[in-house]
Design a protein around this motif. Structure first.
Motif, PDB file in Angstrom:
ATOM      1  N   ASP A   1      -1.399  15.550  -8.393  1.00 18.22           N
ATOM      2  CA  ASP A   1      -1.510  15.265  -6.958  1.00 18.22           C
ATOM      3  C   ASP A   1      -0.954  13.890  -6.620  1.00 18.22           C
ATOM      4  OD1 ASP A   1      -2.679  17.670  -6.442  1.00 18.22           O
ATOM      5  OD2 ASP A   1      -4.701  16.879  -6.125  1.00 18.22           O
ATOM      6  N   LYS A   2      -0.836  13.643  -5.316  1.00 21.71           N
ATOM      7  CA  LYS A   2      -0.411  12.316  -4.897  1.00 21.71           C
ATOM      8  C   LYS A   2      -1.562  11.339  -5.088  1.00 21.71           C
ATOM      9  CE  LYS A   2      -1.401  13.032  -0.014  1.00 21.71           C
ATOM     10  NZ  LYS A   2      -0.926  12.929   1.339  1.00 21.71           N
ATOM     11  N   ILE A   3      -1.200  10.081  -5.225  1.00 18.18           N
ATOM     12  CA  ILE A   3      -2.165   9.028  -5.491  1.00 18.18           C
ATOM     13  C   ILE A   3      -1.724   7.785  -4.717  1.00 18.18           C
ATOM     14  CG2 ILE A   3      -1.007   8.121  -7.555  1.00 18.18           C
ATOM     15  CD1 ILE A   3      -3.848   7.999  -8.860  1.00 18.18           C
ATOM     16  N   ARG A   4      -2.638   6.891  -4.501  1.00 16.56           N
ATOM     17  CA  ARG A   4      -2.363   5.681  -3.721  1.00 16.56           C
ATOM     18  C   ARG A   4      -2.381   4.464  -4.645  1.00 16.56           C
ATOM     19  NH1 ARG A   4      -6.361   3.954   1.159  1.00 16.56           N
ATOM     20  NH2 ARG A   4      -5.183   2.182   1.958  1.00 16.56           N
ATOM     21  N   LYS A   5      -1.407   3.593  -4.459  1.00 19.02           N
ATOM     22  CA  LYS A   5      -1.281   2.369  -5.266  1.00 19.02           C
ATOM     23  C   LYS A   5      -1.329   1.173  -4.326  1.00 19.02           C
ATOM     24  CE  LYS A   5       1.820   0.262  -8.656  1.00 19.02           C
ATOM     25  NZ  LYS A   5       3.136   0.387  -9.302  1.00 19.02           N
TER      26      LYS A   5
ATOM     27  N   PHE B   1      -7.570   8.006   0.691  1.00 23.29           N
ATOM     28  CA  PHE B   1      -6.526   7.701   1.657  1.00 23.29           C
ATOM     29  C   PHE B   1      -7.105   7.328   3.018  1.00 23.29           C
ATOM     30  CE2 PHE B   1      -4.659  10.378  -1.570  1.00 23.29           C
ATOM     31  CZ  PHE B   1      -3.478   9.716  -1.850  1.00 23.29           C
ATOM     32  N   ASP B   2      -8.433   7.277   3.113  1.00 23.85           N
ATOM     33  CA  ASP B   2      -9.086   6.980   4.388  1.00 23.85           C
ATOM     34  C   ASP B   2      -9.381   5.498   4.581  1.00 23.85           C
ATOM     35  OD1 ASP B   2      -9.094   9.697   5.062  1.00 23.85           O
ATOM     36  OD2 ASP B   2     -10.988  10.017   4.001  1.00 23.85           O
ATOM     37  N   LEU B   3      -9.736   4.807   3.513  1.00 25.28           N
ATOM     38  CA  LEU B   3     -10.060   3.386   3.610  1.00 25.28           C
ATOM     39  C   LEU B   3      -8.791   2.554   3.730  1.00 25.28           C
ATOM     40  CD1 LEU B   3     -12.819   3.071   0.861  1.00 25.28           C
ATOM     41  CD2 LEU B   3     -13.148   3.226   3.326  1.00 25.28           C
ATOM     42  N   SER B   4      -8.931   1.365   4.292  1.00 28.54           N
ATOM     43  CA  SER B   4      -7.783   0.460   4.364  1.00 28.54           C
ATOM     44  C   SER B   4      -7.518  -0.126   2.980  1.00 28.54           C
ATOM     45  CB  SER B   4      -8.056  -0.665   5.363  1.00 28.54           C
ATOM     46  OG  SER B   4      -9.031  -1.559   4.843  1.00 28.54           O
TER      47      SER B   4
ATOM     48  N   ASP C   1       0.881  -1.165   0.000  1.00 29.81           N
ATOM     49  CA  ASP C   1       0.000   0.000   0.000  1.00 29.81           C
ATOM     50  C   ASP C   1       0.919   1.216   0.000  1.00 29.81           C
ATOM     51  OD1 ASP C   1      -1.899   1.965   0.381  1.00 29.81           O
ATOM     52  OD2 ASP C   1      -2.506   1.281   2.375  1.00 29.81           O
ATOM     53  N   GLN C   2       1.021   1.873  -1.151  1.00 29.31           N
ATOM     54  CA  GLN C   2       1.984   2.962  -1.305  1.00 29.31           C
ATOM     55  C   GLN C   2       1.294   4.274  -1.674  1.00 29.31           C
ATOM     56  OE1 GLN C   2       4.384   1.350  -4.461  1.00 29.31           O
ATOM     57  NE2 GLN C   2       5.654   0.181  -3.060  1.00 29.31           N
TER      58      GLN C   2
END
Length: 107
Positions: free
Chosen positions: A59-63, A82-85, A43-44
């Motif tokens: 913007d930043k993004i989650r992978k 960015f809130d959910l697991s 989770d990055q």
């Protein structure tokens, strides 16, 4: 993948979860703690790299990388949530497939 559309979603204060290819140019800023027993590989948080893509989505993004043991597939997701697991992100994608199957059944 149209990163400019994803950025419009982000600017609208909405969330997305999309499947990604393994070769997406992604610069990791940091990694989040995970529980590997859930199937989550990593989770990055980072930024999309590339001349045009970094302009389309600045913007930043989650992978999130997830191993689906049921189907024996490795899945990679991009999200602006960015809130959910990480496990919840993977489950959202699984639920999306159920909705698509439902609409195919209706047709």
């Amino acid at each position: 993948m149209d990163y400019s559309i994803l950025y419009q979603i982000t600017k609208s204060y909405a969330y997305f979860v999309v499947s990604s290819k393994s070769n997406v140019k992604f610069k990791r800023m940091y990694s989040n703690k995970i529980d590997k027993s859930t199937g989550v590989i990593y989770d990055q948080t980072g930024k999309i790299e590339g001349f045009y893509t970094s302009k389309d989505y600045p913007d930043k993004i989650r992978k999130v990388k997830f191993f689906d043991a049921e189907n024996k597939k490795m899945l990679i997701f991009l999200t602006n949530n960015f809130d959910l697991s990480a496990q919840q992100i993977a489950l959202l994608n699984k639920q999306r497939w159920k909705i698509e199957l439902f609409f195919k059944w209706i047709k």
